[in-house]
Design an enzyme around this catalytic site. Structure first.
Site, mmCIF file in Angstrom:
data_model
loop_
_atom_site.group_PDB
_atom_site.id
_atom_site.type_symbol
_atom_site.label_atom_id
_atom_site.label_comp_id
_atom_site.label_asym_id
_atom_site.label_seq_id
_atom_site.Cartn_x
_atom_site.Cartn_y
_atom_site.Cartn_z
ATOM 1 N N GLY A 46 0.840 -1.195 0.000
ATOM 2 C CA GLY A 46 0.000 0.000 0.000
ATOM 3 C C GLY A 46 0.872 1.240 0.000
ATOM 4 O O GLY A 46 2.067 1.171 0.316
ATOM 5 N N GLN A 51 3.230 9.898 1.298
ATOM 6 C CA GLN A 51 4.522 9.200 1.364
ATOM 7 C C GLN A 51 5.431 9.575 0.188
ATOM 8 O O GLN A 51 6.642 9.352 0.251
ATOM 9 C CB GLN A 51 4.332 7.678 1.422
ATOM 10 N N CYS A 114 6.091 -0.304 7.430
ATOM 11 C CA CYS A 114 5.742 0.912 6.675
ATOM 12 C C CYS A 114 6.942 1.336 5.852
ATOM 13 O O CYS A 114 8.069 1.357 6.358
ATOM 14 C CB CYS A 114 5.336 2.028 7.635
ATOM 15 N N LEU A 115 6.701 1.673 4.595
ATOM 16 C CA LEU A 115 7.800 2.090 3.722
ATOM 17 C C LEU A 115 8.450 3.375 4.216
ATOM 18 O O LEU A 115 9.600 3.654 3.867
ATOM 19 C CB LEU A 115 7.287 2.267 2.285
ATOM 20 N N HIS A 156 -4.167 1.421 7.960
ATOM 21 C CA HIS A 156 -2.782 1.921 8.008
ATOM 22 C C HIS A 156 -2.613 3.099 7.026
ATOM 23 O O HIS A 156 -2.045 4.136 7.379
ATOM 24 C CB HIS A 156 -1.833 0.762 7.662
ATOM 25 N N GLU A 157 -3.135 2.925 5.803
ATOM 26 C CA GLU A 157 -3.019 3.988 4.786
ATOM 27 C C GLU A 157 -3.827 5.207 5.192
ATOM 28 O O GLU A 157 -3.410 6.353 5.000
ATOM 29 C CB GLU A 157 -3.488 3.480 3.421
ATOM 30 N N HIS A 160 -2.101 7.515 7.413
ATOM 31 C CA HIS A 160 -1.149 8.418 6.744
ATOM 32 C C HIS A 160 -1.842 9.721 6.340
ATOM 33 O O HIS A 160 -1.229 10.790 6.380
ATOM 34 C CB HIS A 160 -0.565 7.760 5.485
HETATM 35 O O1 GNR Z 1 4.061 -2.631 2.547
HETATM 36 C C1 GNR Z 1 3.412 -2.472 3.577
HETATM 37 N N1 GNR Z 1 3.095 -3.539 4.336
HETATM 38 C C2 GNR Z 1 2.186 -3.486 5.377
HETATM 39 C C3 GNR Z 1 2.127 -4.571 6.249
HETATM 40 C C4 GNR Z 1 1.228 -4.576 7.280
HETATM 41 C C5 GNR Z 1 0.377 -3.506 7.474
HETATM 42 C C6 GNR Z 1 0.446 -2.424 6.644
HETATM 43 C C7 GNR Z 1 1.330 -2.404 5.592
HETATM 44 S S1 GNR Z 1 1.370 -1.061 4.514
HETATM 45 C C8 GNR Z 1 3.041 -1.105 4.009
HETATM 46 C C9 GNR Z 1 3.304 -0.059 2.936
HETATM 47 C C10 GNR Z 1 3.111 1.323 3.537
HETATM 48 O O2 GNR Z 1 3.921 1.868 4.226
HETATM 49 N N2 GNR Z 1 1.967 1.902 3.335
HETATM 50 O O3 GNR Z 1 1.698 3.091 3.872
HETATM 51 NI NI NI Z 2 2.861 3.148 5.707
#
Ligand code: GNR
Ligand code: NI
Length: 189
Positions: A46, A51, A114-115, A156-157, A160
Site C-alpha cells: 500500500g 509518502q 511501513c515504507l 494503516h493507509e 497516513h
Molecule cells: O508494505 C506495507 N506492508 C504493510 C504490512 C502490514 C500492514 C500495513 C502495511 S502497509 C506497508 C506499505 C506502507 O507503508 N503503506 O503506507
Molecule cells: Ni505506511
C-alpha cells in the site's frame, strides 16, 4: 511511469493532514500511476500520496505482491506474436477521499511495517472489519465492507492521510526504541 522518492521518518511532511481531492484530472491519474510504480518497486502492499510528498487523500493498495521467483508467463494473446508477461497482480486498487467506519468491536492484531519506517515491524491492534466509502479515478463513489489484511492495510493507509504512522499506535517506550533502532540502522548504512 515514474518511481518517486518515498519520505521517511522523521520527515515532518509525514505529519501533515492530507486534503480531499476535488479535481479528477490527468494530473491525478499521473499521481496514481506513479504511486503504483513506486509501491511495486519498493515493494509494498500500500502507499499513501503523502509518502511521496503529495498531501492529497489518495491511497493505492495491492495485497498481491509479485512473487520474484515466479516463472514469466508465455502470452499468446494480442494476435499471435509470442512474448512473456511477468505474473499478474491480482488487485491494484485506488481509494480516493476514503471514509472508514468500524463495523465490529472485534479487533485484529497484525505485525505492520511501513515504507516510511524502513525495516521496523511491530504489532498493531485495529478493528477487524470496516465499512469503507471512497471514490475512484473518475470520481465515482464506491462502498464495501472489508476485513483481514485489506482492513488492516486500508486503516494503516488512512492513518497516513491524518499524519499518523503505525509507530504512533505503540507505547511511548516502544516508539522511542523503534526510533533509536532506526537511527542506529541509518548510522551503520
Ligand atoms: O508494505 C506495507 N506492508 C504493510 C504490512 C502490514 C500492514 C500495513 C502495511 S502497509 C506497508 C506499505 C506502507 O507503508 N503503506 O503506507
Ligand atoms: Ni505506511
Amino acid at each position: 511511469m515514474a518511481i518517486r522518492e518515498i519520505l521517511e521518518v522523521p520527515d515532518p511532511r509525514l505529519k501533515q493532514v492530507s486534503k480531499p481531492v476535488e479535481v479528477f484530472d490527468d494530473a491525478l491519474r499521473t499521481l496514481v500511476a506513479d504511486m503504483f510504480d513506486t509501491m511495486y518497486d519498493a515493494p509494498g502492499i500500500g502507499l499513501a500520496a503523502i509518502q511521496v510528498g503529495v498531501p492529497l487523500r489518495v491511497l493505492v493498495i495491492d495485497l498481491q505482491p509479485e512473487d520474484p521467483d515466479a516463472e514469466p508467463q508465455e502470452c499468446t494473446a494480442h494476435g499471435g506474436h509470442s512474448h512473456t508477461h511477468r505474473p499478474t497482480r491480482k488487485e491494484p486498487r485506488v481509494f480516493i477521499n476514503p471514509v472508514l467506519t468500524p463495523v465490529t468491536e472485534e479487533q485484529s492484531v497484525y505485525s505492520e511495517g511501513c515504507l516510511s519506517v524502513p525495516d521496523i515491524y511491530a504489532d498493531v491492534t485495529r478493528p477487524a472489519r470496516i465499512h469503507a466509502r471512497w471514490q475512484d479515478l473518475d470520481g465515482t463513489m464506491h462502498e464495501a465492507e472489508l476485513d483481514d489484511l485489506m482492513a488492516t492495510c486500508l486503516q494503516h493507509e488512512m492513518d497516513h492521510l491524518e499524519g499518523i504512522l503505525f509507530i504512533d499506535h505503540l507505547s511511548r517506550l516502544k516508539r522511542a526504541m523503534v526510533l533509536k533502532k532506526l537511527e542506529k540502522i541509518r548510522r551503520a548504512a
